[in-house]
Enzyme design. Structure first.
Site: not given
Lengths: 147, 83
Positions: B21-23, B48
């Site tokens: 997932a982010c980042p 994402d």
């Protein structure tokens, strides 16, 4: 890339007051963003933050509380794990490996939690500093955050 | 670039960041672009939603060229050219 004027390095100053798991995670994500942009970052670890940076605390999730929705801590940790989100320490470590991140522990805060020397804190900490270092960095920064 | 042109592109490097997932995808892109040659094309695979905005913006800001994005089922293929 030399001909590109936008490559000039920007500075971020982050005052990390919080020592809670959720806010430390947010700080880690923000540091990652700064690292992706090759920013120079100064992190000033203040009161509660300095406790989290103690060697015996760090990634020890048992020892960290939530800033909000304390009752959802278990769910929060499970979600981070499911989404393969790094721990806050791993975020900080990775950001340090990618860009110029300096982590400064506030001397007073360290003493409050029984940390007198740099060795009392996780190995990411660069030095123990006074308040003028923080103010100077905040004055010079392009981005200044207080978490 | 049109979608058809993007589909024809042969990337010199593929970053498969679909597991994070982010980042995560942004950082994977950042780490990998340092390892390829100027002029090389890199494709970043990300599941994402934020990446399809984030990575093009980051890419341009860093002085590289954003070529376009293909939406596959459940993930994006984001094409960048290193400057």
């Amino acid at each position: 890339m030399e001909d590109n004027a936008i490559m000039e390095r920007k500075k971020m100053c982050l005052a990390l007051f919080s020592g809670s798991l959720d806010k430390l995670t947010a700080a880690g994500v923000i540091l990652s963003g700064a690292a992706a942009d090759d920013m120079d970052v100064d992190v000033y670890v203040l009161l509660q933050g300095a406790r989290a940076f103690k060697k015996e605390i760090g990634d020890n999730l048992e020892q960290l509380s939530m800033a909000e929705n304390a009752n959802l801590k278990k769910e929060f940790i499970e979600s981070l794990s499911r989404l393969k989100v790094k721990t806050w320490i791993e975020f900080f470590r990775e950001a340090k490996s990618l860009t110029n991140v300096k982590i400064h522990i506030c001397g007073l805060a360290g003493k409050i939690w029984g940390g007198e020397k740099l060795e009392d804190f996780v190995d990411l900490a660069d030095d123990i500093c006074g308040i003028n270092a923080y103010i100077t960095s905040a004055q010079e920064a392009d981005i200044h955050l207080f978490i | 670039m049109t979608i058809e042109e993007l589909k024809e592109l042969k990337a010199n490097k593929t970053v498969d960041a679909r597991g994070t997932a982010c980042p995560g995808p942004l950082l994977e892109a950042k780490k990998t672009i340092g390892t390829i040659q100027a002029g090389d094309i890199m494709e970043v695979l990300s599941a994402d939603e934020g990446s399809k905005v984030d990575i093009p913006k980051w890419c341009t800001k860093q002085g590289h060229e954003y070529l376009g994005t293909i939406e596959e089922s459940g993930y994006f293929k984001i094409f960048l050219k290193k400057k």
